[in-house]
Motif scaffolding. Sequence first.
Motif, PDB file in Angstrom:
ATOM      1  N   PHE A 451      13.546  23.698  26.560  1.00  0.00           N
ATOM      2  CA  PHE A 451      11.982  22.655  27.025  1.00  0.00           C
ATOM      3  C   PHE A 451      10.626  23.962  26.437  1.00  0.00           C
ATOM      4  N   TRP A 452      10.319  22.746  25.822  1.00  0.00           N
ATOM      5  CA  TRP A 452       8.716  23.451  24.790  1.00  0.00           C
ATOM      6  C   TRP A 452       7.671  23.063  25.564  1.00  0.00           C
ATOM      7  N   LEU A 453       7.121  24.683  25.657  1.00  0.00           N
ATOM      8  CA  LEU A 453       5.369  24.778  26.064  1.00  0.00           C
ATOM      9  C   LEU A 453       4.944  24.926  25.197  1.00  0.00           C
ATOM     10  N   LEU A 454       4.277  23.497  24.727  1.00  0.00           N
ATOM     11  CA  LEU A 454       3.386  24.792  23.479  1.00  0.00           C
ATOM     12  C   LEU A 454       1.713  24.515  24.290  1.00  0.00           C
ATOM     13  N   ILE A 455       0.877  25.865  24.214  1.00  0.00           N
ATOM     14  CA  ILE A 455       0.065  26.099  23.951  1.00  0.00           C
ATOM     15  C   ILE A 455      -1.193  26.066  23.363  1.00  0.00           C
ATOM     16  N   THR A 456      -2.380  24.855  22.827  1.00  0.00           N
ATOM     17  CA  THR A 456      -3.207  25.403  22.160  1.00  0.00           C
ATOM     18  C   THR A 456      -4.951  24.992  22.632  1.00  0.00           C
ATOM     19  N   ALA A 457      -5.320  25.649  21.827  1.00  0.00           N
ATOM     20  CA  ALA A 457      -7.175  24.834  21.856  1.00  0.00           C
ATOM     21  C   ALA A 457      -7.183  23.992  20.714  1.00  0.00           C
ATOM     22  N   ARG A 458      -6.497  23.953  19.403  1.00  0.00           N
ATOM     23  CA  ARG A 458      -6.973  23.067  18.954  1.00  0.00           C
ATOM     24  C   ARG A 458      -5.698  22.521  18.516  1.00  0.00           C
ATOM     25  N   ILE A 459      -5.457  20.989  19.507  1.00  0.00           N
ATOM     26  CA  ILE A 459      -4.126  20.338  19.146  1.00  0.00           C
ATOM     27  C   ILE A 459      -4.215  19.471  18.219  1.00  0.00           C
ATOM     28  N   HIS A 460      -5.678  19.124  18.241  1.00  0.00           N
ATOM     29  CA  HIS A 460      -4.928  18.411  16.677  1.00  0.00           C
ATOM     30  C   HIS A 460      -4.656  18.986  15.061  1.00  0.00           C
ATOM     31  N   GLN A 461      -4.447  20.016  15.574  1.00  0.00           N
ATOM     32  CA  GLN A 461      -3.640  20.908  14.505  1.00  0.00           C
ATOM     33  C   GLN A 461      -2.863  21.200  14.482  1.00  0.00           C
ATOM     34  N   LEU A 462      -2.181  20.794  15.341  1.00  0.00           N
ATOM     35  CA  LEU A 462      -0.772  20.530  15.868  1.00  0.00           C
ATOM     36  C   LEU A 462      -0.402  19.054  14.573  1.00  0.00           C
ATOM     37  N   SER A 463       0.887  19.278  14.268  1.00  0.00           N
ATOM     38  CA  SER A 463       1.318  18.268  13.709  1.00  0.00           C
ATOM     39  C   SER A 463       1.588  17.086  13.678  1.00  0.00           C
ATOM     40  N   PRO A 464       1.003  15.292  13.767  1.00  0.00           N
ATOM     41  CA  PRO A 464       1.346  15.085  14.135  1.00  0.00           C
ATOM     42  C   PRO A 464       2.698  14.713  14.952  1.00  0.00           C
ATOM     43  N   ASP A 465       3.825  14.860  14.062  1.00  0.00           N
ATOM     44  CA  ASP A 465       4.931  14.907  14.203  1.00  0.00           C
ATOM     45  C   ASP A 465       5.385  15.549  15.378  1.00  0.00           C
TER      46      ASP A 465
END
Length: 606
Positions: A451-465
């Motif tokens: 299970f992946w839990l990705l935490i970020t304040a910049r969700i828009h900078q995560l790859s769309p894929d």
Amino acid sequence: MSQQAPPFLKAAGRMLNAGQTRTVLLTGNIHDLFYQKKKNEEDYVSLLPFLLHHWDLPNFMLLVYELNGPIRFLHPSHREAMKKAWVGWRRGLNNEQMAIQRMLHKGAVDDEKAIAESFERHLQEAIGNPTLALEMLRQMCLCSRSRQGSKPSLKANLLILIEGADLILPEAPIAQMGDMDRRRVTICQDWFSDQDFLRSGDAVILLAESRSQIHHRIAKLPYLLESEIPSPDEAIRKHFISWFNRHLSQGEELKLWSSQSQLATLTAGLSLQALLQLLKGAIHGKEKLQPVDVVAKVESFIQSQLGDSVVEFKKPEHRLKDVVGFTKLKGFLNQELIPRFKMGGKASLPGAAVCGPIGSGKTFIFEAVATEMDMVVLVLKNLRSQWFGQTDVIFERLRRVLEALSKVLIFVDEADTQFGAIGPNAHETERRLTGKIQAMMSDPRLRGRVFWLLITARIHQLSPDLRRPGRVGDLIIPVLDPENEDRQAFLKWVIQPVLGRKLKPDELEHLLREIGDLSAAAMASLRSELKARQLLRKAEALEMDAILEVVHDHLPAAIATTRHYQTLQALVHCSRRSLLPDPEVTETERTQWEAEIRELEASGIR
């Protein structure tokens, strides 16, 4: 356990027998132990003896080259047959012609002896000289394919095992390689691409942990096929524990807190070498092996494989009940997220992305989620390496670890810096790494286990894929600043410990006006400052005037515009209406959020 060839060995055999290739790269768990049974004797041996045992077949002549040793043959008779063929090949004569030459000319005998001596000398000179060794082995294949008269030079095919291929053919930019390194790459490129070699019955087996460690001119050859050795599964670990226990010396005893089966389950992620160390330590200590000892060994081994800078094991102690405020979010986490993570198979979530402005409490809340889930929590810190080609190796080690573990939560803070974009402007390594992570997230074999839990304040900078459904896009959770009752709960948590009593309604309203819109992190900072003031004054409690003085003096960080931009991005990317402040938000309002984002970006806010 029956003495059946393991899947990786069968795969390599199929490639060779089908004529798909004459060069196979064995990768993965190459430094481990493997079960071998000879007659009635059982043992676990390293990979090279294991391969030699399985491939010692009548139609093959087995040769081995190790960097710190000579070229050696498994059987002395094979060495003599090869030497005889070599002499004839070098002289251009078959066996009958050489016999006639020896009868007619004494010089022919001397010439034959000199060639035989040079053959033996070259085998020995290969020690520490991989360039000579590779050229010698290549020429042996040429000799093997030659014919002496109407007969082939050798009756059997050559099967050549080359250990430490990553050290002999290391990945590096051509411009940074020495002459001998380039020469070895050239030798292997010509050898493995030779059409006559590809049509022959000879074969070369290269051993290296990762294809990425092999020089790219060899690794990218279409003629080089790969067979990966996985980490040992539970059945293999269980058999190994049983074998170890049966072969203890008199007076030795393996003491376990439970059954061997439970030990096999708990040691997921260990190699057999590491498991052997654990068992030997327990025997030497003469104490019962406890679960805490096993978990510590698993964590230590995985960190040693991946590196302390790559991963760490997280052991948060706080739970969701310790999280102040966030009433609606905690309800969702307890009722949907955690149960979905605990499910198996297709009903399980592959992961979730957690977004929201900096300082909103994302990491603290989801550390509590990790505690509630009661499973291995692996914090991914940095997959990139400064060394050329090492990033791919680290990823492949991580993948093998995850495939071996029964259930694991991958916790990635600041995920936008860990997994960047894969666009045309991204570095090749960055694109490759992000692509591999994306493929692993949607791998059906890992669904319900990783299970992946990705935490970020910049969700828009995560790859769309990464953000698409089927990966963490199935669930994107916004963590926003507390409002209404949650904000009041935060304020009480900040003030009441130093006030020494409950806040009165009018005091609460006054403080809410004074504090303004503070984030969870700013609230925690204010709480710390008030506690420090209480200790400095050596007071049992602070008066309300003293508290208001600290509150009035407290200025928020000048990051309000950035935080507002990040809040808008979290709202836009949220995947559930029920997690928004207003679940009945209209498309018009969502369009307004996007328009405001564009305005902020035009002013330089990102």
